[in-house]
Design a protein around this motif. Sequence first.
Motif, short mmCIF file in Angstrom:
data_model
loop_
_atom_site.label_atom_id
_atom_site.label_comp_id
_atom_site.label_asym_id
_atom_site.label_seq_id
_atom_site.Cartn_x
_atom_site.Cartn_y
_atom_site.Cartn_z
N GLY B 35 -12.45 19.41 -12.99
CA GLY B 35 -12.12 20.56 -13.88
C GLY B 35 -10.43 18.89 -14.08
N LEU B 36 -10.11 18.21 -13.13
CA LEU B 36 -9.11 17.71 -12.74
C LEU B 36 -9.40 16.73 -13.69
CD1 LEU B 36 -5.83 17.16 -12.35
CD2 LEU B 36 -6.91 15.89 -10.47
N SER B 37 -8.59 15.83 -14.72
CA SER B 37 -8.63 14.91 -15.38
C SER B 37 -7.44 14.65 -16.00
CB SER B 37 -9.12 14.71 -17.21
OG SER B 37 -8.62 15.68 -17.92
N MET B 38 -7.17 13.25 -16.31
CA MET B 38 -5.97 12.81 -16.64
C MET B 38 -5.08 13.14 -18.08
SD MET B 38 -4.82 10.78 -13.97
CE MET B 38 -4.12 9.45 -13.52
N GLY B 48 2.61 12.75 -22.36
CA GLY B 48 2.01 12.00 -21.97
C GLY B 48 1.31 11.69 -21.68
N VAL B 49 0.23 11.13 -21.56
CA VAL B 49 -0.99 11.49 -20.77
C VAL B 49 -0.54 9.50 -19.87
CG1 VAL B 49 -2.74 10.02 -22.23
CG2 VAL B 49 -3.35 10.69 -19.66
N MET B 50 0.11 8.84 -20.72
CA MET B 50 0.65 7.64 -20.07
C MET B 50 1.58 8.08 -19.20
SD MET B 50 -1.65 5.56 -21.81
CE MET B 50 -0.53 4.02 -20.10
N SER B 51 2.79 9.15 -19.38
CA SER B 51 3.38 9.57 -18.28
C SER B 51 2.90 9.81 -17.21
CB SER B 51 4.39 10.47 -19.17
OG SER B 51 5.35 10.23 -20.79
N VAL B 52 1.62 10.48 -17.21
CA VAL B 52 1.04 10.45 -16.07
C VAL B 52 1.12 9.25 -15.08
CG1 VAL B 52 -0.38 11.47 -14.84
CG2 VAL B 52 0.40 13.23 -16.38
N TYR B 53 -0.18 8.38 -15.98
CA TYR B 53 -0.31 6.85 -15.28
C TYR B 53 0.62 6.42 -15.47
CZ TYR B 53 -5.19 7.48 -16.66
OH TYR B 53 -6.43 7.40 -16.84
N TRP B 54 1.98 6.30 -15.71
CA TRP B 54 2.72 5.92 -15.21
C TRP B 54 4.01 5.75 -13.26
CZ3 TRP B 54 7.98 5.60 -13.05
CH2 TRP B 54 8.16 4.45 -12.83
N TYR B 55 2.90 7.50 -13.21
CA TYR B 55 3.12 7.50 -11.19
C TYR B 55 1.85 7.40 -10.69
CZ TYR B 55 7.30 9.93 -12.77
OH TYR B 55 9.33 10.27 -13.03
N HIS B 57 -1.97 5.51 -11.25
CA HIS B 57 -2.86 4.91 -12.21
C HIS B 57 -3.66 4.90 -12.48
CE1 HIS B 57 0.92 0.93 -10.09
NE2 HIS B 57 0.88 2.00 -11.80
N SER B 58 -4.64 5.60 -11.61
CA SER B 58 -6.03 6.52 -11.62
C SER B 58 -5.88 7.62 -11.23
CB SER B 58 -6.86 5.72 -11.04
OG SER B 58 -6.49 5.32 -9.95
N ILE B 64 -6.06 10.65 -4.09
CA ILE B 64 -5.51 10.49 -2.60
C ILE B 64 -3.88 10.92 -2.31
CG2 ILE B 64 -4.74 8.65 -1.20
CD1 ILE B 64 -7.96 7.21 -1.94
N ALA B 65 -3.18 10.68 -3.12
CA ALA B 65 -1.90 10.97 -2.91
C ALA B 65 -1.94 12.63 -2.79
CB ALA B 65 -0.70 11.43 -4.48
N LEU B 66 -2.43 13.27 -3.32
CA LEU B 66 -2.41 14.95 -3.36
C LEU B 66 -3.13 14.84 -2.30
CD1 LEU B 66 -1.99 16.99 -5.13
CD2 LEU B 66 -4.98 17.43 -5.72
N ALA B 67 -4.01 14.77 -1.70
CA ALA B 67 -4.68 14.57 -0.22
C ALA B 67 -3.53 14.54 1.20
CB ALA B 67 -5.74 13.58 0.51
#
Lengths: 126, 255
Positions: B35-38, B48-55, B57-58, B64-67
């Motif tokens: 259920g998680l998507s960018m 904005g989705v690009m704001s998330v991608y700024w931190y 990239h995928s 992995i950062a979450l793990a």
Amino acid sequence: MTPFILRNVEDSLALFVRAGLTPDQAVEAFNAFSSYTRAFVLVEHSIEAEGDERIRQLNSVVLKEVAADLPMVAAIENLANIQALGDDLYRFGLQLLVAGLCREHPLLQPGRGTKSSRIATGEMVK
Amino acid sequence: MSPARKATRRARGSLNEDEILSAAAAIIERDGIDGLSMPNLAKYLNAGVMSVYWYFHSKDELLIALADRAFLDVYTRLPPLSDGSWEEETIKQATALHRELRKNALYLQLSRAYPRCLILRPSVIPVLAQRLEDELQVFRHVDLSASDATRLLAVLASYVRGFALMQVGAEGERNHHTAEQAFEASVSQLSPAKFPTLRAASDVGAVVSVSDESFDTCLRLLVAGMESEFELATHGGESSPASVGRGRRTRKRST
């Protein structure tokens, strides 16, 4: 559960019983070997399948840096290899299990006969 | 995009990595990893989705950062090492690690779905190295090299992590029959003459058990094996310090 697996379990349990354990103790011992093996292999295969050599090298660099302030860690030989799992570490753990079992059940002695040796080498549980 | 939506979107630059990770964890808890998507994450954050991608990239990078964060969370919750005997401390710490892993559903869920999450990364190495330093202190009163103590700890760490993953997998696969019940049912059909040991066992379902009791039994045997293989003293605090690190070995048998 296939007949092959059930036969394999029976033979493994019977091996422990012939060595002096009761059927219930044999079940407990079998479960311990099985648990250790499955747990180790689960982690090892996941990491191997998805492993990234670049990350390992980066980890080694970071580890070497932080070890400068950690005397116990700095004393480890082959510091770069401490992330490695592999067959050698698996067998090392397996040997600990055999030794632990023999300690709890003095009747069992590793290397006493061909079949005991098969436990020690993991042949009966892999 | 509607003017009303634009008006409610948060200010540029107000996001941070920690907030994104917390939001991702909340979405996974609510909707699962699938259920998680960018775009969903951006919507949840009102950004904005690009704001998330700024931190990140995928999605892979985000997971992995979450793990890593969840893994560090597990380690920060472990009890401090005390001055008990090495056996008591080893069992206590391995049991605590298992308990904290079991409580951290996010880490286990991520590790099962994305095995890449199991790989230790540079961001967690300093914390793990400090922890290893502390754990090696547990063996300071026994005659064991730092390398051998590290191998012992590596065996335990692999076992604990793998067992916790097995337990989560077993729970996920359960319907109205547990694996133990299914195994018992299979054994009950067997001939006592051909399968005497299986039929003689009083709790044959324990063969395939991944219960906490099974975890404890294997851990106990591993620690007993350590004591036996290395002829380790059973009490700490009396001998001279820092045997660990001198490179001494007392192992009875070679592998």
